[in-house]
Design an enzyme around this catalytic site. Structure first.
Site, PDB file in Angstrom:
ATOM      1  N   LYS A 154      95.309 -23.633 -70.025  1.00  0.00           N
ATOM      2  CA  LYS A 154      96.339 -24.614 -69.663  1.00  0.00           C
ATOM      3  C   LYS A 154      95.729 -25.970 -69.298  1.00  0.00           C
ATOM      4  O   LYS A 154      96.179 -26.994 -69.756  1.00  0.00           O
ATOM      5  CB  LYS A 154      97.132 -24.152 -68.420  1.00  0.00           C
ATOM      6  CG  LYS A 154      97.960 -22.921 -68.606  1.00  0.00           C
ATOM      7  CD  LYS A 154      98.827 -22.670 -67.368  1.00  0.00           C
ATOM      8  CE  LYS A 154      98.036 -22.436 -66.092  1.00  0.00           C
ATOM      9  NZ  LYS A 154      97.260 -21.202 -66.071  1.00  0.00           N
TER      10      LYS A 154
ATOM     11  N   ARG B 164      95.178 -12.170 -59.522  1.00  0.00           N
ATOM     12  CA  ARG B 164      95.830 -13.335 -60.138  1.00  0.00           C
ATOM     13  C   ARG B 164      96.550 -12.945 -61.430  1.00  0.00           C
ATOM     14  O   ARG B 164      97.624 -13.471 -61.726  1.00  0.00           O
ATOM     15  CB  ARG B 164      94.788 -14.437 -60.400  1.00  0.00           C
ATOM     16  CG  ARG B 164      94.324 -15.096 -59.094  1.00  0.00           C
ATOM     17  CD  ARG B 164      93.053 -15.885 -59.288  1.00  0.00           C
ATOM     18  NE  ARG B 164      93.235 -17.016 -60.160  1.00  0.00           N
ATOM     19  CZ  ARG B 164      92.278 -17.525 -60.921  1.00  0.00           C
ATOM     20  NH1 ARG B 164      91.067 -16.993 -60.918  1.00  0.00           N
ATOM     21  NH2 ARG B 164      92.519 -18.556 -61.678  1.00  0.00           N
TER      22      ARG B 164
HETATM   23  P1  AMP Z   1      95.026 -22.477 -60.724  1.00  0.00           P
HETATM   24  O1  AMP Z   1      93.934 -23.484 -60.629  1.00  0.00           O
HETATM   25  O2  AMP Z   1      96.245 -22.990 -61.434  1.00  0.00           O
HETATM   26  O3  AMP Z   1      94.555 -21.154 -61.265  1.00  0.00           O
HETATM   27  O4  AMP Z   1      95.512 -22.207 -59.214  1.00  0.00           O
HETATM   28  C1  AMP Z   1      94.633 -21.706 -58.228  1.00  0.00           C
HETATM   29  C2  AMP Z   1      95.428 -21.139 -57.065  1.00  0.00           C
HETATM   30  O5  AMP Z   1      96.228 -22.177 -56.470  1.00  0.00           O
HETATM   31  C3  AMP Z   1      96.430 -20.044 -57.422  1.00  0.00           C
HETATM   32  O6  AMP Z   1      95.819 -18.764 -57.517  1.00  0.00           O
HETATM   33  C4  AMP Z   1      97.397 -20.141 -56.257  1.00  0.00           C
HETATM   34  O7  AMP Z   1      96.865 -19.562 -55.075  1.00  0.00           O
HETATM   35  C5  AMP Z   1      97.464 -21.648 -56.039  1.00  0.00           C
HETATM   36  N1  AMP Z   1      98.543 -22.236 -56.879  1.00  0.00           N
HETATM   37  C6  AMP Z   1      98.388 -23.066 -57.950  1.00  0.00           C
HETATM   38  N2  AMP Z   1      99.577 -23.399 -58.455  1.00  0.00           N
HETATM   39  C7  AMP Z   1     100.510 -22.771 -57.718  1.00  0.00           C
HETATM   40  C8  AMP Z   1     101.935 -22.706 -57.759  1.00  0.00           C
HETATM   41  N3  AMP Z   1     102.656 -23.358 -58.685  1.00  0.00           N
HETATM   42  N4  AMP Z   1     102.559 -21.948 -56.820  1.00  0.00           N
HETATM   43  C9  AMP Z   1     101.865 -21.301 -55.858  1.00  0.00           C
HETATM   44  N5  AMP Z   1     100.530 -21.299 -55.782  1.00  0.00           N
HETATM   45  C10 AMP Z   1      99.845 -22.031 -56.701  1.00  0.00           C
END
Ligand code: AMP
Length: 220
Positions: A13, A171
């Protein structure tokens, strides 16, 4: 114009959002990056988010939605934005729809990137990220020219603490339970574009751009 990038952790993404945002001259808003920034800066938001991020769980909707809506109202998002990592469940999607409707705006397209679970695990296990410019590498599939250093800016590469096997498992569970249902939600709205996320980064970008072309979001 608002575009959402939907996909499991490791689907690409962030990489694709960067490419699309550049092509369409839109802001790139990545919820995970915003949380990591807050964490690094030691803000209250960062402290709040840390507990959930460490466990691979979602940060509460209210906190997350407020952070994103605030970011979307910044001047660089005036023409629109590519949202990467948000929304992540139905409540967030509905809150976003409602907030945009209040400004007589709406999401234009949702790009869902699909990658097999086996490939996701492989990608996340080998993922290394530049501390300075956030460029993503994979130590097996797309290693940097010099070990541990970013090709683009020379920054130090690190492994995200939530890319360890145990947190990755959580995750992925969270993704399949809470985020994957959004695919149907947006399909029913007739705004979904599905793109295969396997192959090289450029191949996936070409597929995504071609799909957006079909939807006439990119001028031919
Ligand atoms: P990512 O970098 O998108 O994988 O996000 C890392 C972590 O940030 C996730 O595992 C969640 O703990 C938190 N996070 C990111 N986006 C969201 C979201 N839209 N809602 C809730 N938690 C989020």
């Amino acid at each position: 114009m608002y575009i959402i990038l939907l996909g499991a952790p490791g689907a690409g993404k962030g990489t694709q959002a960067t490419a699309i945002a550049q092509k369409l001259n839109l802001a790139h808003i990545a919820s995970g990056d915003l949380f990591r920034q807050a964490l690094e800066q030691g803000t209250g938001l960062g402290r709040q988010a840390r507990v959930y991020m460490e466990k691979g769980e979602l940060v509460p909707d209210e906190v997350t939605t407020q952070m994103i809506l605030e970011r979307m109202s910044a001047p660089d998002s005036e023409k629109g934005a590519v949202l990467d990592g948000f929304p992540r469940n139905l409540e967030q999607a509905k809150a976003l729809d409602k907030a945009l409707a209040g400004q007589s705006r709406a999401i234009d397209r949702i790009i869902a990137i699909s990658v097999s679970e086996e490939e996701l695990r492989k990608r996340l296990g080998g993922r290394r990220v530049c501390r300075q410019c956030q460029t993503v590498y994979n130590i097996v599939e797309s290693p940097p020219e010099v070990g541990g250093k970013c090709d683009k800016c020379g920054g130090e590469l690190y492994q995200r603490p939530d890319d360890t096997a145990e947190t990755v498992k959580k995750r992925l569970e969270v993704y399949f339970e809470q985020t994957a249902p959004l695919i149907d939600y947006y399909r029913q709205k007739g705004k979904l574009i599905e793109v295969g996320g396997e192959g090289t980064i450029d191949e996936v970008t070409r597929r995504t751009v071609a799909a957006l072309n079909e939807g006439e979001l990119i001028a031919r």
